[in-house]
Design a protein around this motif. Structure first.
Motif, PDB file in Angstrom:
ATOM      1  N   GLU A 170      -6.437  15.230   1.610  1.00  0.00           N
ATOM      2  CA  GLU A 170      -6.055  16.658   1.611  1.00  0.00           C
ATOM      3  C   GLU A 170      -6.103  17.281   3.009  1.00  0.00           C
ATOM      4  OE1 GLU A 170      -8.037  19.969  -0.849  1.00  0.00           O
ATOM      5  OE2 GLU A 170      -7.439  18.402  -2.273  1.00  0.00           O
ATOM      6  N   GLU A 171      -7.232  17.039   3.688  1.00  0.00           N
ATOM      7  CA  GLU A 171      -7.421  17.642   5.010  1.00  0.00           C
ATOM      8  C   GLU A 171      -6.403  17.063   6.013  1.00  0.00           C
ATOM      9  OE1 GLU A 171      -9.290  20.216   5.700  1.00  0.00           O
ATOM     10  OE2 GLU A 171      -8.698  20.123   7.821  1.00  0.00           O
ATOM     11  N   MET A 172      -6.214  15.765   5.949  1.00  0.00           N
ATOM     12  CA  MET A 172      -5.282  15.105   6.874  1.00  0.00           C
ATOM     13  C   MET A 172      -3.852  15.613   6.652  1.00  0.00           C
ATOM     14  SD  MET A 172      -5.284  11.021   7.517  1.00  0.00           S
ATOM     15  CE  MET A 172      -6.677  10.648   8.537  1.00  0.00           C
ATOM     16  N   ILE A 173      -3.485  15.765   5.392  1.00  0.00           N
ATOM     17  CA  ILE A 173      -2.132  16.244   5.074  1.00  0.00           C
ATOM     18  C   ILE A 173      -1.948  17.666   5.609  1.00  0.00           C
ATOM     19  CG2 ILE A 173      -0.627  16.928   3.133  1.00  0.00           C
ATOM     20  CD1 ILE A 173      -1.771  14.429   1.629  1.00  0.00           C
ATOM     21  N   LYS A 174      -3.004  18.474   5.463  1.00  0.00           N
ATOM     22  CA  LYS A 174      -2.955  19.852   5.979  1.00  0.00           C
ATOM     23  C   LYS A 174      -2.727  19.835   7.503  1.00  0.00           C
ATOM     24  CE  LYS A 174      -5.855  23.942   5.846  1.00  0.00           C
ATOM     25  NZ  LYS A 174      -7.070  23.879   6.638  1.00  0.00           N
ATOM     26  N   GLU A 175      -3.450  18.960   8.163  1.00  0.00           N
ATOM     27  CA  GLU A 175      -3.315  18.885   9.631  1.00  0.00           C
ATOM     28  C   GLU A 175      -1.933  18.384  10.055  1.00  0.00           C
ATOM     29  OE1 GLU A 175      -6.691  16.871  11.509  1.00  0.00           O
ATOM     30  OE2 GLU A 175      -7.969  17.738   9.964  1.00  0.00           O
ATOM     31  N   ILE A 176      -1.379  17.455   9.285  1.00  0.00           N
ATOM     32  CA  ILE A 176      -0.030  16.948   9.613  1.00  0.00           C
ATOM     33  C   ILE A 176       0.976  18.095   9.453  1.00  0.00           C
ATOM     34  CG2 ILE A 176       1.803  15.310   8.990  1.00  0.00           C
ATOM     35  CD1 ILE A 176      -0.499  13.512   7.792  1.00  0.00           C
ATOM     36  N   ARG A 177       0.822  18.843   8.361  1.00  0.00           N
ATOM     37  CA  ARG A 177       1.733  19.975   8.118  1.00  0.00           C
ATOM     38  C   ARG A 177       1.611  21.008   9.224  1.00  0.00           C
ATOM     39  NH1 ARG A 177       0.678  19.968   1.633  1.00  0.00           N
ATOM     40  NH2 ARG A 177       2.286  18.423   1.170  1.00  0.00           N
ATOM     41  N   GLU A 178       0.372  21.312   9.611  1.00  0.00           N
ATOM     42  CA  GLU A 178       0.168  22.307  10.679  1.00  0.00           C
ATOM     43  C   GLU A 178       0.780  21.844  11.999  1.00  0.00           C
ATOM     44  OE1 GLU A 178      -3.856  24.308   8.783  1.00  0.00           O
ATOM     45  OE2 GLU A 178      -4.038  23.027  10.580  1.00  0.00           O
ATOM     46  N   ALA A 179       0.742  20.537  12.223  1.00  0.00           N
ATOM     47  CA  ALA A 179       1.327  20.008  13.463  1.00  0.00           C
ATOM     48  C   ALA A 179       2.855  20.047  13.416  1.00  0.00           C
ATOM     49  CB  ALA A 179       0.844  18.581  13.687  1.00  0.00           C
ATOM     50  N   GLY A 180       3.406  20.184  12.213  1.00  0.00           N
ATOM     51  CA  GLY A 180       4.860  20.343  12.065  1.00  0.00           C
ATOM     52  C   GLY A 180       5.627  19.076  11.740  1.00  0.00           C
ATOM     53  N   ALA A 181       4.920  17.959  11.526  1.00  0.00           N
ATOM     54  CA  ALA A 181       5.636  16.707  11.243  1.00  0.00           C
ATOM     55  C   ALA A 181       6.084  16.648   9.778  1.00  0.00           C
ATOM     56  CB  ALA A 181       4.742  15.522  11.570  1.00  0.00           C
ATOM     57  N   ARG A 182       6.967  15.704   9.495  1.00  0.00           N
ATOM     58  CA  ARG A 182       7.450  15.497   8.124  1.00  0.00           C
ATOM     59  C   ARG A 182       6.496  14.528   7.420  1.00  0.00           C
ATOM     60  NH1 ARG A 182      12.336  12.671   7.939  1.00  0.00           N
ATOM     61  NH2 ARG A 182      13.172  13.962   6.271  1.00  0.00           N
ATOM     62  N   ILE A 183       6.421  14.645   6.103  1.00  0.00           N
ATOM     63  CA  ILE A 183       5.501  13.770   5.360  1.00  0.00           C
ATOM     64  C   ILE A 183       6.224  13.060   4.227  1.00  0.00           C
ATOM     65  CG2 ILE A 183       3.435  13.692   3.893  1.00  0.00           C
ATOM     66  CD1 ILE A 183       2.304  16.002   5.406  1.00  0.00           C
ATOM     67  N   LYS A 184       5.917  11.790   4.098  1.00  0.00           N
ATOM     68  CA  LYS A 184       6.403  11.033   2.953  1.00  0.00           C
ATOM     69  C   LYS A 184       5.161  10.557   2.202  1.00  0.00           C
ATOM     70  CE  LYS A 184       9.424   7.208   1.986  1.00  0.00           C
ATOM     71  NZ  LYS A 184      10.788   6.819   2.000  1.00  0.00           N
ATOM     72  N   LEU A 185       4.909  11.147   1.040  1.00  0.00           N
ATOM     73  CA  LEU A 185       3.749  10.741   0.248  1.00  0.00           C
ATOM     74  C   LEU A 185       4.128   9.532  -0.597  1.00  0.00           C
ATOM     75  CD1 LEU A 185       2.576  14.247  -1.017  1.00  0.00           C
ATOM     76  CD2 LEU A 185       1.384  12.812   0.645  1.00  0.00           C
ATOM     77  N   PHE A 186       3.183   8.618  -0.749  1.00  0.00           N
ATOM     78  CA  PHE A 186       3.448   7.489  -1.648  1.00  0.00           C
ATOM     79  C   PHE A 186       2.274   7.341  -2.601  1.00  0.00           C
ATOM     80  CE2 PHE A 186       0.653   4.209   0.165  1.00  0.00           C
ATOM     81  CZ  PHE A 186       0.404   4.713   1.435  1.00  0.00           C
ATOM     82  N   SER A 187       2.562   6.841  -3.798  1.00  0.00           N
ATOM     83  CA  SER A 187       1.503   6.776  -4.803  1.00  0.00           C
ATOM     84  C   SER A 187       0.623   5.546  -4.621  1.00  0.00           C
ATOM     85  CB  SER A 187       2.106   6.793  -6.208  1.00  0.00           C
ATOM     86  OG  SER A 187       2.902   5.647  -6.404  1.00  0.00           O
ATOM     87  N   ASP A 188       1.209   4.429  -4.252  1.00  0.00           N
ATOM     88  CA  ASP A 188       0.454   3.190  -4.060  1.00  0.00           C
ATOM     89  C   ASP A 188       1.182   2.271  -3.091  1.00  0.00           C
ATOM     90  OD1 ASP A 188      -2.070   2.642  -5.510  1.00  0.00           O
ATOM     91  OD2 ASP A 188      -0.915   3.423  -7.208  1.00  0.00           O
ATOM     92  N   GLY A 189       0.420   1.340  -2.546  1.00  0.00           N
ATOM     93  CA  GLY A 189       1.032   0.297  -1.721  1.00  0.00           C
ATOM     94  C   GLY A 189       1.063   0.634  -0.243  1.00  0.00           C
ATOM     95  N   ASP A 190      -0.101   0.585   0.415  1.00  0.00           N
ATOM     96  CA  ASP A 190      -0.058   0.963   1.832  1.00  0.00           C
ATOM     97  C   ASP A 190       0.342  -0.184   2.757  1.00  0.00           C
ATOM     98  OD1 ASP A 190      -2.477  -0.354   2.099  1.00  0.00           O
ATOM     99  OD2 ASP A 190      -3.618   1.406   2.739  1.00  0.00           O
ATOM    100  N   VAL A 191       0.446  -1.414   2.242  1.00  0.00           N
ATOM    101  CA  VAL A 191       0.982  -2.493   3.078  1.00  0.00           C
ATOM    102  C   VAL A 191       2.479  -2.227   3.305  1.00  0.00           C
ATOM    103  CG1 VAL A 191       1.386  -4.968   3.303  1.00  0.00           C
ATOM    104  CG2 VAL A 191      -0.717  -4.164   2.217  1.00  0.00           C
ATOM    105  N   ALA A 192       3.203  -1.949   2.230  1.00  0.00           N
ATOM    106  CA  ALA A 192       4.638  -1.646   2.360  1.00  0.00           C
ATOM    107  C   ALA A 192       4.836  -0.393   3.218  1.00  0.00           C
ATOM    108  CB  ALA A 192       5.268  -1.458   0.984  1.00  0.00           C
ATOM    109  N   ALA A 193       3.952   0.574   3.063  1.00  0.00           N
ATOM    110  CA  ALA A 193       4.071   1.825   3.831  1.00  0.00           C
ATOM    111  C   ALA A 193       3.932   1.549   5.324  1.00  0.00           C
ATOM    112  CB  ALA A 193       3.002   2.818   3.369  1.00  0.00           C
ATOM    113  N   ALA A 194       2.938   0.762   5.691  1.00  0.00           N
ATOM    114  CA  ALA A 194       2.716   0.462   7.106  1.00  0.00           C
ATOM    115  C   ALA A 194       3.826  -0.428   7.657  1.00  0.00           C
ATOM    116  CB  ALA A 194       1.365  -0.220   7.291  1.00  0.00           C
TER     117      ALA A 194
END
Ligand code: VTB
Ligand code: MG
Ligand code: MG
Length: 327
Positions: A170-194
């Motif tokens: 939650e906190e990290m997402i808030k900081e990303i939004r405040e910095a102005g970047a775009r976000i792609k949320l994913f439900s599972d699978g951070d190997v594919a994400a990276a």
């Protein structure tokens, strides 16, 4: 390690993917996982390596197959001894619901070169080759995003961060939004994400957040082969996870330490292979073509040369030698 291992490894992930893809949307996480494990293990048995699973399905008492410490391969002594990290079905929820980005993955490196990560969480930050050296996991989110934007010659508003959709972020997402970047949320699978950060066409620039430590080691091999970058910090979330770290001989200082890419995987002589199970950002999933044929899409990479191969294969399911689960 012999370069022909690349293609051998693809067969391993293909088999796991074919076996578990049959379960798409059935709501049966365990069945899909078991099929992937059986498929992967049967193909490993025919590989001429002398391998030991160091990242696997768990300890022997909780995982009868591909357990940590299991010796795999039919090597007869002349081969280099290798450490193996597997996740036959990375994203059990994804296959159970038919959601994108379920993959079968395997990574290998010479014996002793993969971090023996405990089964805990790990904080991670990963970027592709152009942003190598630009990120610092200890730095504020905004600073990292500015550094990545600069390295990629983008405005921060054009930088896309991929992060797992969890309350812990939650906190990290808030900081990303405040910095102005775009976000792609994913439900599972951070190997594919990276993995997506390593390929410009995915539009994903940086992965951050807390996920599995075993997945972190597998991811590190991929990024090493790709020439990208990654850092991790073990992040035990419970007393039980802290105990698991201690059992593996990790002190409090080890747990807090920033693990560089080279500490996660300490050799360039490594291989990574992944096959799509459901369609994803980088890899298409298994496609059933009818007439007992199925198509797979894989990527295989070799650290020593940095070669990346995309392998598309059509399999005759009625002629398959390995276990492809029939429901
Ligand atoms: C992480 C992530 C994996 O499961 O392990 C996650 O690395 C577990 O997180 O890619 P939660 O406990 O919050 O569900 C995956 O997403 C899938 O194995
Ligand atoms: Mg798994
Ligand atoms: Mg997993």
């Amino acid at each position: 390690m012999d370069r022909s291992l690349s293609l051998e490894l693809v067969r391993v992930t293909e088999t796991a993917a074919l076996a578990s893809a049959a379960y798409m949307g059935r709501g049966d996480k365990e069945g899909a996982d078991q099929a992937a494990v059986d498929g992967m293990r049967s193909t490993f048995a025919s590989l001429s390596i002398k391998g030991t699973v160091v990242i696997g399905e768990g300890e022997l008492d909780e995982a009868p197959m591909l357990y940590i410490g299991e010796e795999v391969g039919c090597g007869e002594g002349e081969e280099v001894e290798v450490d193996i990290a597997v996740d036959p079905l990375e994203g059990t929820n994804l296959i159970a619901k038919g959601l994108p980005n379920a993959i079968a993955v395997v990574a290998i490196a010479p014996k002793g070169c993969l971090l023996h990560a405990p089964d805990t969480y790990m904080q991670k930050i990963a970027v592709g080759p152009k942003a190598k050296g630009a990120v610092d996991i200890k730095a504020p989110v905004k600073q990292n995003l500015e550094a990545v934007a600069k390295a990629l010659d983008k405005n921060i508003e054009d930088v896309t961060v991929i992060i797992q959709d969890r309350p812990r972020h939650e906190e990290m997402i808030k900081e990303i939004r405040e910095a102005g970047a775009r976000i792609k949320l994913f439900s599972d699978g951070d190997v594919a994400a990276a993995l997506a950060t390593g390929f410009e066409e995915t539009g994903v620039d940086i992965m951050m957040g807390i996920g599995g430590a075993p997945e972190g080691v597998i991811t590190a091999v991929a990024l090493k082969c790709l020439g990208g970058d990654m850092q991790g910090i073990l992040h035990p979330m419970s007393g039980e996870e802290v105990a698991r770290c201690r059992e593996m001989g990790l002190s409090e200082a080890d747990v807090k330490k920033v693990l560089s890419l080279d500490e996660l995987v300490s050799s360039d002589d490594c291989f990574f292979a992944a096959t799509g199970i459901t369609h994803g950002d980088l890899l298409k999933g298994v496609v059933y073509l009818g007439n007992n044929r199925a198509q797979t899409h894989s990527v295989v990479m070799r650290g020593e040369t940095g070669t990346i191969r995309f392998v598309e294969a059509i399999h005759r399911l009625d002629k398959s030698e390995t276990i492809v689960d029939v429901l």
